[in-house]
Design a protein around this motif. Structure first.
Motif, PDB file in Angstrom:
ATOM      1  N   SER A 190       0.841  -1.101  -0.124  1.00 46.46           N
ATOM      2  CA  SER A 190       0.109   0.135   0.074  1.00 46.46           C
ATOM      3  C   SER A 190       0.834   1.113  -0.046  1.00 46.46           C
ATOM      4  N   ILE A 191       0.610   2.310  -0.914  1.00 47.64           N
ATOM      5  CA  ILE A 191       1.081   3.569  -0.792  1.00 47.64           C
ATOM      6  C   ILE A 191       0.117   4.530  -0.355  1.00 47.64           C
ATOM      7  N   ASP A 192       0.519   5.436   0.647  1.00 46.69           N
ATOM      8  CA  ASP A 192      -0.335   6.304   1.344  1.00 46.69           C
ATOM      9  C   ASP A 192       0.525   7.609   1.363  1.00 46.69           C
ATOM     10  N   VAL A 193      -0.312   8.623   1.056  1.00 43.31           N
ATOM     11  CA  VAL A 193       0.175   9.975   0.944  1.00 43.31           C
ATOM     12  C   VAL A 193      -0.404  10.926   1.855  1.00 43.31           C
ATOM     13  N   LYS A 194       0.258  11.558   2.856  1.00 48.48           N
ATOM     14  CA  LYS A 194      -0.393  12.497   3.896  1.00 48.48           C
ATOM     15  C   LYS A 194       0.204  13.885   4.040  1.00 48.48           C
ATOM     16  N   ASP A 195      -0.605  14.885   4.048  1.00 48.49           N
ATOM     17  CA  ASP A 195      -0.392  16.190   3.938  1.00 48.49           C
ATOM     18  C   ASP A 195       0.511  16.283   5.479  1.00 48.49           C
ATOM     19  N   ALA A 196       1.758  16.670   5.426  1.00 47.82           N
ATOM     20  CA  ALA A 196       2.458  17.312   6.562  1.00 47.82           C
ATOM     21  C   ALA A 196       2.859  18.610   6.486  1.00 47.82           C
ATOM     22  N   GLY A 197       2.106  19.412   6.394  1.00 43.62           N
ATOM     23  CA  GLY A 197       2.491  21.058   6.323  1.00 43.62           C
ATOM     24  C   GLY A 197       3.338  21.316   4.911  1.00 43.62           C
TER      25      GLY A 197
ATOM     26  N   MET B 181       5.400  19.664   3.827  1.00 44.34           N
ATOM     27  CA  MET B 181       5.637  18.538   3.327  1.00 44.34           C
ATOM     28  C   MET B 181       4.771  17.416   2.976  1.00 44.34           C
ATOM     29  N   VAL B 182       4.980  16.463   2.057  1.00 38.77           N
ATOM     30  CA  VAL B 182       3.933  15.542   1.949  1.00 38.77           C
ATOM     31  C   VAL B 182       4.819  14.129   2.474  1.00 38.77           C
ATOM     32  N   GLU B 183       4.050  13.186   3.437  1.00 40.23           N
ATOM     33  CA  GLU B 183       4.590  12.148   3.814  1.00 40.23           C
ATOM     34  C   GLU B 183       4.263  11.052   3.068  1.00 40.23           C
TER      35      GLU B 183
ATOM     36  N   ILE C 178       8.059   1.929   4.771  1.00 39.05           N
ATOM     37  CA  ILE C 178       9.130   2.941   4.465  1.00 39.05           C
ATOM     38  C   ILE C 178       8.244   4.158   4.426  1.00 39.05           C
ATOM     39  N   HIS C 179       8.963   5.207   5.162  1.00 42.35           N
ATOM     40  CA  HIS C 179       8.143   6.658   5.457  1.00 42.35           C
ATOM     41  C   HIS C 179       9.258   7.661   4.849  1.00 42.35           C
ATOM     42  N   PHE C 180       9.036   8.540   3.742  1.00 38.77           N
ATOM     43  CA  PHE C 180       9.695   9.605   3.482  1.00 38.77           C
ATOM     44  C   PHE C 180       8.885  10.819   3.223  1.00 38.77           C
ATOM     45  N   THR C 181       9.657  11.830   3.199  1.00 39.32           N
ATOM     46  CA  THR C 181       8.909  13.286   2.974  1.00 39.32           C
ATOM     47  C   THR C 181       9.566  13.961   1.762  1.00 39.32           C
ATOM     48  N   LEU C 182       8.477  14.496   1.223  1.00 34.44           N
ATOM     49  CA  LEU C 182       9.016  15.272  -0.242  1.00 34.44           C
ATOM     50  C   LEU C 182       8.298  16.693   0.257  1.00 34.44           C
ATOM     51  N   LYS C 183       9.072  17.480  -0.255  1.00 33.33           N
ATOM     52  CA  LYS C 183       8.750  19.136  -0.090  1.00 33.33           C
ATOM     53  C   LYS C 183       7.489  19.378  -1.113  1.00 33.33           C
ATOM     54  N   LYS C 184       6.616  20.174  -0.740  1.00 31.35           N
ATOM     55  CA  LYS C 184       5.295  20.733  -1.355  1.00 31.35           C
ATOM     56  C   LYS C 184       5.972  21.704  -2.488  1.00 31.35           C
ATOM     57  N   ALA C 185       5.414  21.663  -3.585  1.00 36.50           N
ATOM     58  CA  ALA C 185       5.897  22.948  -4.219  1.00 36.50           C
ATOM     59  C   ALA C 185       4.874  24.173  -4.142  1.00 36.50           C
ATOM     60  N   ALA C 186       5.447  25.341  -4.002  1.00 38.58           N
ATOM     61  CA  ALA C 186       4.624  26.508  -3.603  1.00 38.58           C
ATOM     62  C   ALA C 186       3.489  26.717  -4.371  1.00 38.58           C
TER      63      ALA C 186
ATOM     64  N   VAL D  41      15.827  11.428  -2.272  1.00 41.16           N
ATOM     65  CA  VAL D  41      14.824  11.960  -1.198  1.00 41.16           C
ATOM     66  C   VAL D  41      15.491  13.073  -0.530  1.00 41.16           C
ATOM     67  N   GLU D  42      16.852  12.886   0.140  1.00 42.83           N
ATOM     68  CA  GLU D  42      17.598  13.811   0.802  1.00 42.83           C
ATOM     69  C   GLU D  42      17.766  15.229  -0.044  1.00 42.83           C
ATOM     70  N   SER D  43      18.250  14.716  -1.416  1.00 39.43           N
ATOM     71  CA  SER D  43      18.521  15.963  -2.363  1.00 39.43           C
ATOM     72  C   SER D  43      17.469  16.841  -2.595  1.00 39.43           C
ATOM     73  N   TYR D  44      16.194  16.127  -2.450  1.00 38.82           N
ATOM     74  CA  TYR D  44      14.811  16.940  -2.730  1.00 38.82           C
ATOM     75  C   TYR D  44      14.458  17.631  -1.098  1.00 38.82           C
ATOM     76  N   GLY D  45      15.322  17.658  -0.053  1.00 40.32           N
ATOM     77  CA  GLY D  45      14.999  18.250   1.109  1.00 40.32           C
ATOM     78  C   GLY D  45      14.225  17.401   1.954  1.00 40.32           C
ATOM     79  N   GLY D  46      14.036  15.983   1.661  1.00 42.26           N
ATOM     80  CA  GLY D  46      13.261  15.089   2.637  1.00 42.26           C
ATOM     81  C   GLY D  46      14.213  14.672   3.384  1.00 42.26           C
ATOM     82  N   SER D  47      13.311  13.460   4.250  1.00 48.24           N
ATOM     83  CA  SER D  47      13.947  12.482   5.003  1.00 48.24           C
ATOM     84  C   SER D  47      13.214  11.151   4.754  1.00 48.24           C
TER      85      SER D  47
END
Length: 148
Positions: free
Chosen positions: A63-70, A72-74, A140-148, A117-123
């Motif tokens: 399963s792939i789940d995407v959550k809003d995290a301010g 970032m998206v997780e 596996i949990h990772f974050t990506l920066k939202k585009a403004a 992931v880290e090069s995109y500013g996530g963890s």
């Protein structure tokens, strides 16, 4: 030289990645998120889905789940495989760190995933499908920066 980061619709990337695994059961509910990344972000999803499919075997359920995290998206990729041993969780993304399984690869896949992931500013971090219960599958949990 790497290409510049640009706004990318996450839904399209995830659906394209899922299509690479037509014989695997993958649940994904969709997302409206637009993230800052480059074309290599697809490799993050293909690698994580591929690992889940490989280690979970013929009865893989991913399963792939995407959550809003301010800002970032997780993203969480969870499977029903054997999971990741607790002592490997902190180092599984290190270069050439391989699991004990015969299915473990060269130890570069997750290292590349973390680097991207880290090069995109996530963890990124590894966990259990059922928190605190190793052996219930990997998560596996990772974050990506939202585009403004």
């Amino acid at each position: 030289r790497r290409e510049a980061l640009k706004p990318m619709p996450l839904d399209e990337i995830i659906r394209e990645s899922i299509r690479q695994f037509p014989n695997t059961t993958i649940s994904y509910g969709g997302t409206q998120a637009v993230v800052l990344a480059d074309s290599l972000v697809r490799q993050v999803f293909i690698n994580l889905i591929g690992n889940s499919a490989k280690f979970s075997g013929i009865h893989a359920v991913i399963s792939i789940d995407v959550k809003d995290a301010g800002e970032m998206v997780e993203v969480t990729v969870t499977d029903n495989g054997p999971g990741i041993d607790d002592e490997l969780k902190p180092v599984v993304f290190d270069r050439f760190k391989k699991g004990k399984s015969t299915k473990s690869g060269k130890g570069l896949g997750l290292f590349i995933v973390r680097s991207l992931v880290e090069s995109y500013g996530g963890s990124i971090r590894a966990g259990d499908a059922v928190p605190g219960r190793s052996g219930t599958g990997a998560s596996i949990h990772f974050t990506l920066k939202k585009a403004a």
